[in-house]
Design a protein around this motif. Structure first.
Motif, PDB file in Angstrom:
ATOM      1  N   THR A   1       0.852  -1.185   0.000  1.00 19.62           N
ATOM      2  CA  THR A   1       0.000   0.000   0.000  1.00 19.62           C
ATOM      3  C   THR A   1       0.890   1.237   0.000  1.00 19.62           C
ATOM      4  O   THR A   1       1.706   1.416   0.911  1.00 19.62           O
ATOM      5  N   THR A   2       0.775   2.039  -1.043  1.00 19.00           N
ATOM      6  CA  THR A   2       1.577   3.258  -1.160  1.00 19.00           C
ATOM      7  C   THR A   2       0.909   4.381  -0.385  1.00 19.00           C
ATOM      8  O   THR A   2      -0.251   4.714  -0.615  1.00 19.00           O
ATOM      9  N   LEU A   3       1.668   4.906   0.566  1.00 23.73           N
ATOM     10  CA  LEU A   3       1.136   5.980   1.397  1.00 23.73           C
ATOM     11  C   LEU A   3       1.614   7.332   0.852  1.00 23.73           C
ATOM     12  O   LEU A   3       2.748   7.467   0.371  1.00 23.73           O
ATOM     13  N   PRO A   4       0.783   8.319   0.912  1.00 22.70           N
ATOM     14  CA  PRO A   4       1.212   9.664   0.465  1.00 22.70           C
ATOM     15  C   PRO A   4       2.253  10.240   1.416  1.00 22.70           C
ATOM     16  O   PRO A   4       2.209   9.974   2.622  1.00 22.70           O
ATOM     17  N   PRO A   5       3.227  10.966   0.896  1.00 28.46           N
ATOM     18  CA  PRO A   5       4.250  11.543   1.776  1.00 28.46           C
ATOM     19  C   PRO A   5       3.633  12.556   2.733  1.00 28.46           C
ATOM     20  O   PRO A   5       2.612  13.181   2.437  1.00 28.46           O
ATOM     21  N   PRO A   6       4.244  12.695   3.878  1.00 31.57           N
ATOM     22  CA  PRO A   6       3.701  13.657   4.844  1.00 31.57           C
ATOM     23  C   PRO A   6       3.884  15.096   4.352  1.00 31.57           C
ATOM     24  O   PRO A   6       4.790  15.411   3.592  1.00 31.57           O
ATOM     25  N   THR A   7       2.981  15.927   4.785  1.00 32.55           N
ATOM     26  CA  THR A   7       3.050  17.345   4.409  1.00 32.55           C
ATOM     27  C   THR A   7       3.998  18.072   5.351  1.00 32.55           C
ATOM     28  O   THR A   7       3.824  18.017   6.580  1.00 32.55           O
ATOM     29  N   ALA A   8       5.022  18.667   4.792  1.00 28.42           N
ATOM     30  CA  ALA A   8       5.996  19.384   5.598  1.00 28.42           C
ATOM     31  C   ALA A   8       5.968  20.870   5.221  1.00 28.42           C
ATOM     32  O   ALA A   8       6.225  21.236   4.068  1.00 28.42           O
ATOM     33  N   ALA A   9       5.665  21.686   6.144  1.00 31.51           N
ATOM     34  CA  ALA A   9       5.595  23.146   5.902  1.00 31.51           C
ATOM     35  C   ALA A   9       7.004  23.743   6.024  1.00 31.51           C
ATOM     36  O   ALA A   9       7.424  24.202   7.093  1.00 31.51           O
ATOM     37  N   PHE A  10       7.757  23.601   4.948  1.00 37.38           N
ATOM     38  CA  PHE A  10       9.115  24.136   4.931  1.00 37.38           C
ATOM     39  C   PHE A  10       9.333  24.785   3.563  1.00 37.38           C
ATOM     40  O   PHE A  10       9.770  24.156   2.602  1.00 37.38           O
ATOM     41  N   PRO A  11       8.984  26.099   3.426  1.00 35.66           N
ATOM     42  CA  PRO A  11       9.030  26.759   2.117  1.00 35.66           C
ATOM     43  C   PRO A  11      10.463  27.047   1.652  1.00 35.66           C
ATOM     44  O   PRO A  11      11.417  26.882   2.393  1.00 35.66           O
ATOM     45  N   MET A  12      10.560  27.489   0.397  1.00 32.74           N
ATOM     46  CA  MET A  12      11.854  27.848  -0.174  1.00 32.74           C
ATOM     47  C   MET A  12      12.463  29.025   0.607  1.00 32.74           C
ATOM     48  O   MET A  12      11.768  29.952   1.017  1.00 32.74           O
ATOM     49  N   GLY A  13      13.791  28.935   0.780  1.00 25.43           N
ATOM     50  CA  GLY A  13      14.504  30.001   1.479  1.00 25.43           C
ATOM     51  C   GLY A  13      14.549  29.828   2.982  1.00 25.43           C
ATOM     52  O   GLY A  13      15.252  30.574   3.680  1.00 25.43           O
ATOM     53  N   GLU A  14      13.801  28.856   3.513  1.00 27.98           N
ATOM     54  CA  GLU A  14      13.827  28.634   4.970  1.00 27.98           C
ATOM     55  C   GLU A  14      15.048  27.820   5.322  1.00 27.98           C
ATOM     56  O   GLU A  14      15.464  26.933   4.583  1.00 27.98           O
ATOM     57  N   THR A  15      15.616  28.088   6.497  1.00 29.78           N
ATOM     58  CA  THR A  15      16.870  27.457   6.938  1.00 29.78           C
ATOM     59  C   THR A  15      16.615  26.624   8.192  1.00 29.78           C
ATOM     60  O   THR A  15      15.791  26.981   9.049  1.00 29.78           O
ATOM     61  N   PHE A  16      17.368  25.481   8.307  1.00 32.65           N
ATOM     62  CA  PHE A  16      17.331  24.675   9.544  1.00 32.65           C
ATOM     63  C   PHE A  16      18.755  24.327   9.926  1.00 32.65           C
ATOM     64  O   PHE A  16      19.682  24.359   9.089  1.00 32.65           O
ATOM     65  N   LYS A  17      18.953  24.035  11.179  1.00 32.98           N
ATOM     66  CA  LYS A  17      20.265  23.642  11.677  1.00 32.98           C
ATOM     67  C   LYS A  17      20.073  22.427  12.576  1.00 32.98           C
ATOM     68  O   LYS A  17      19.312  22.467  13.538  1.00 32.98           O
ATOM     69  N   PRO A  18      20.749  21.282  12.258  1.00 37.37           N
ATOM     70  CA  PRO A  18      20.613  20.092  13.112  1.00 37.37           C
ATOM     71  C   PRO A  18      21.121  20.396  14.523  1.00 37.37           C
ATOM     72  O   PRO A  18      22.031  21.222  14.687  1.00 37.37           O
ATOM     73  N   PRO A  19      20.530  19.734  15.522  1.00 40.74           N
ATOM     74  CA  PRO A  19      19.432  18.748  15.382  1.00 40.74           C
ATOM     75  C   PRO A  19      18.106  19.421  15.106  1.00 40.74           C
ATOM     76  O   PRO A  19      17.770  20.429  15.711  1.00 40.74           O
ATOM     77  N   TYR A  20      17.363  18.779  14.155  1.00 40.63           N
ATOM     78  CA  TYR A  20      16.084  19.321  13.726  1.00 40.63           C
ATOM     79  C   TYR A  20      15.139  18.145  13.550  1.00 40.63           C
ATOM     80  O   TYR A  20      15.440  17.191  12.820  1.00 40.63           O
ATOM     81  N   ALA A  21      13.988  18.213  14.257  1.00 36.35           N
ATOM     82  CA  ALA A  21      13.066  17.066  14.258  1.00 36.35           C
ATOM     83  C   ALA A  21      12.379  16.894  12.912  1.00 36.35           C
ATOM     84  O   ALA A  21      12.133  15.785  12.451  1.00 36.35           O
ATOM     85  N   GLY A  22      12.083  18.018  12.215  1.00 31.50           N
ATOM     86  CA  GLY A  22      11.406  17.912  10.935  1.00 31.50           C
ATOM     87  C   GLY A  22       9.921  17.607  11.104  1.00 31.50           C
ATOM     88  O   GLY A  22       9.343  17.849  12.169  1.00 31.50           O
ATOM     89  N   PRO A  23       9.326  17.019  10.077  1.00 36.61           N
ATOM     90  CA  PRO A  23      10.004  16.619   8.838  1.00 36.61           C
ATOM     91  C   PRO A  23      10.193  17.783   7.872  1.00 36.61           C
ATOM     92  O   PRO A  23       9.558  18.824   8.002  1.00 36.61           O
ATOM     93  N   ILE A  24      11.090  17.531   6.895  1.00 36.65           N
ATOM     94  CA  ILE A  24      11.287  18.478   5.805  1.00 36.65           C
ATOM     95  C   ILE A  24      10.952  17.770   4.508  1.00 36.65           C
ATOM     96  O   ILE A  24      11.135  16.550   4.394  1.00 36.65           O
ATOM     97  N   PRO A  25      10.436  18.488   3.493  1.00 40.13           N
ATOM     98  CA  PRO A  25      10.059  17.845   2.242  1.00 40.13           C
ATOM     99  C   PRO A  25      11.272  17.544   1.375  1.00 40.13           C
ATOM    100  O   PRO A  25      12.392  17.962   1.662  1.00 40.13           O
ATOM    101  N   ALA A  26      11.003  16.684   0.365  1.00 36.31           N
ATOM    102  CA  ALA A  26      12.062  16.387  -0.588  1.00 36.31           C
ATOM    103  C   ALA A  26      12.494  17.672  -1.287  1.00 36.31           C
ATOM    104  O   ALA A  26      11.689  18.579  -1.544  1.00 36.31           O
ATOM    105  N   GLY A  27      13.792  17.787  -1.614  1.00 32.30           N
ATOM    106  CA  GLY A  27      14.294  18.984  -2.294  1.00 32.30           C
ATOM    107  C   GLY A  27      15.795  19.125  -2.117  1.00 32.30           C
ATOM    108  O   GLY A  27      16.472  18.199  -1.670  1.00 32.30           O
ATOM    109  N   THR A  28      16.303  20.315  -2.479  1.00 25.62           N
ATOM    110  CA  THR A  28      17.733  20.605  -2.392  1.00 25.62           C
ATOM    111  C   THR A  28      17.957  21.637  -1.301  1.00 25.62           C
ATOM    112  O   THR A  28      17.274  22.675  -1.251  1.00 25.62           O
ATOM    113  N   TYR A  29      18.932  21.285  -0.442  1.00 23.99           N
ATOM    114  CA  TYR A  29      19.231  22.148   0.698  1.00 23.99           C
ATOM    115  C   TYR A  29      20.720  22.509   0.614  1.00 23.99           C
ATOM    116  O   TYR A  29      21.590  21.623   0.627  1.00 23.99           O
TER     117      TYR A  29
END
Length: 368
Positions: A282-310
């Protein structure tokens, strides 16, 4: 004082005289002793004796034989018993008729022989309960006895039927008693030659070395040849596989005679389906992560973050590396991955982002 001395002299003289007298008389035998007279005191009267109380005493059983029961004689009465013995071909001459008269658990027996016309008679019989049976050596016997009551001073007619016991007989059994379709059982047949003995008992003698043939019908399949020879115990056996639930009958042929054999019905064939476990992905839809372009995170970070380039925007030590748990089509993977260098490219959402090892934490900004 003189008087005391005189008294002592007189006493001494008396002792001396007694001693002389004793020495003089010791040589004579002593006179016989006189026994006292018998007591004349009467014994106490019997009325003064008190018998012991034995009401609570336990009496021990005394072994012995019960009195013998009287013999229940057959004759000596005013009754009469008569009858006719018949066989497969009519009246039987020369047959033995045994009459047993019972009184309680005891019995008395008398045997009579049938005449040329198969008839028998007992006169002057006593009344009572009778068990009657007939046979003829070596081929005729009654399968069961006849029980009847004969009243005193009366007549009773008791006709008897005997059956033929001669030639070859077969007995059969199976083990186990029932099998399922596709399973096997063992059929055992016993071949006997019956004979009636002098007591009217049918005894079978096993027949050894006799050739036999089995016809198992269409519902049973024999293993091997259907022809077999009886052993020293008169038995022969086959292994049969059941082909149908209805079972059916078989037949055994020996010495020119055929004997029917009833075989049991079979149970249904057990199911042979193999249980299989099918896994449905059963293919589940990916979770919705509210992390828009230009936003920054610094580990440790619980997330989630969406697929993309960081892209690394701050690297205190010059090297950047982190670990994270990726998302799969069925949910979070439960394992971690390590990412080094720059930029950080994620093909699926990620969570639980942490610095890797002892490297300092870098800052990441979503650029695509």
């Amino acid at each position: 004082m003189r008087a005391n001395r005189s008294a002592r002299w007189a006493a001494a003289a008396l002792v001396t005289s007694l001693a002389v007298a004793a020495c003089t008389t010791s040589e004579q035998p002593p006179p016989p002793l006189a026994l006292p007279a018998a007591s004349t005191v009467p014994p106490p009267p019997l009325t003064t004796l008190v018998p012991p109380d034995t009401r609570g005493a336990t009496l021990r059983a005394v072994e012995g034989r019960p009195p013998a029961a009287p013999t229940p004689a057959v004759q000596g009465g005013t009754s009469a018993l008569a009858g006719l013995v018949r066989g497969p071909e009519g009246p039987v001459a020369g047959a033995t008729v045994r009459l047993e008269r019972f009184v309680g658990e005891s019995s008395e027996t008398i045997d009579v022989t049938t005449a040329a016309d198969g008839r028998w008679e007992v006169r002057d019989a006593r009344g009572g309960r009778y068990r009657v049976r007939a046979w003829r050596v070596p081929d005729l016997a009654q399968d069961g006895a006849t029980v009847t009551f004969v009243a005193a001073a009366s007549s009773a007619t008791i006709d008897l039927q005997v059956q033929a016991h001669e030639g070859l007989e077969a007995q059969a059994g199976v083990s186990p008693g029932q099998v399922a379709v596709g399973s096997s059982l063992t059929l055992v047949a016993l071949l006997l030659e019956p004979q009636v003995d002098g007591q009217g008992i049918v005894r079978g003698t096993p027949v050894a070395g006799l050739a036999t043939t089995l016809d198992a019908g269409s519902r049973w399949r024999p293993a091997g040849s259907t022809v077999a020879t009886t052993g020293s115990d008169g038995t022969v056996r086959w292994t049969l596989t059941c082909l149908s639930e209805s079972g059916g009958s078989a037949s055994l042929t020996a010495d020119g005679r055929s004997f029917p054999l009833q075989l049991p019905a079979c149970l249904p064939e057990p199911s042979s389906t193999t249980a299989s476990t099918s896994t449905t992905s059963t293919t589940l839809p990916p979770p919705t992560a509210a992390f828009p372009m230009g936003e920054t995170f610094k580990p440790p970070y619980a997330g989630p973050i969406p697929a993309g380039t960081y892209t690394v925007t701050a690297s205190p030590g010059g090297n950047c590396a982190l670990t994270y748990e990726p998302w799969t089509s069925t949910g979070w993977s439960g394992s971690t991955r390590t990412a080094t260098g720059t930029p950080l490219v994620l093909t699926s959402p990620a969570r639980d982002l942490r610095p890797s090892g002892d490297l300092p934490a870098c800052s990441y900004t979503r650029t695509a």
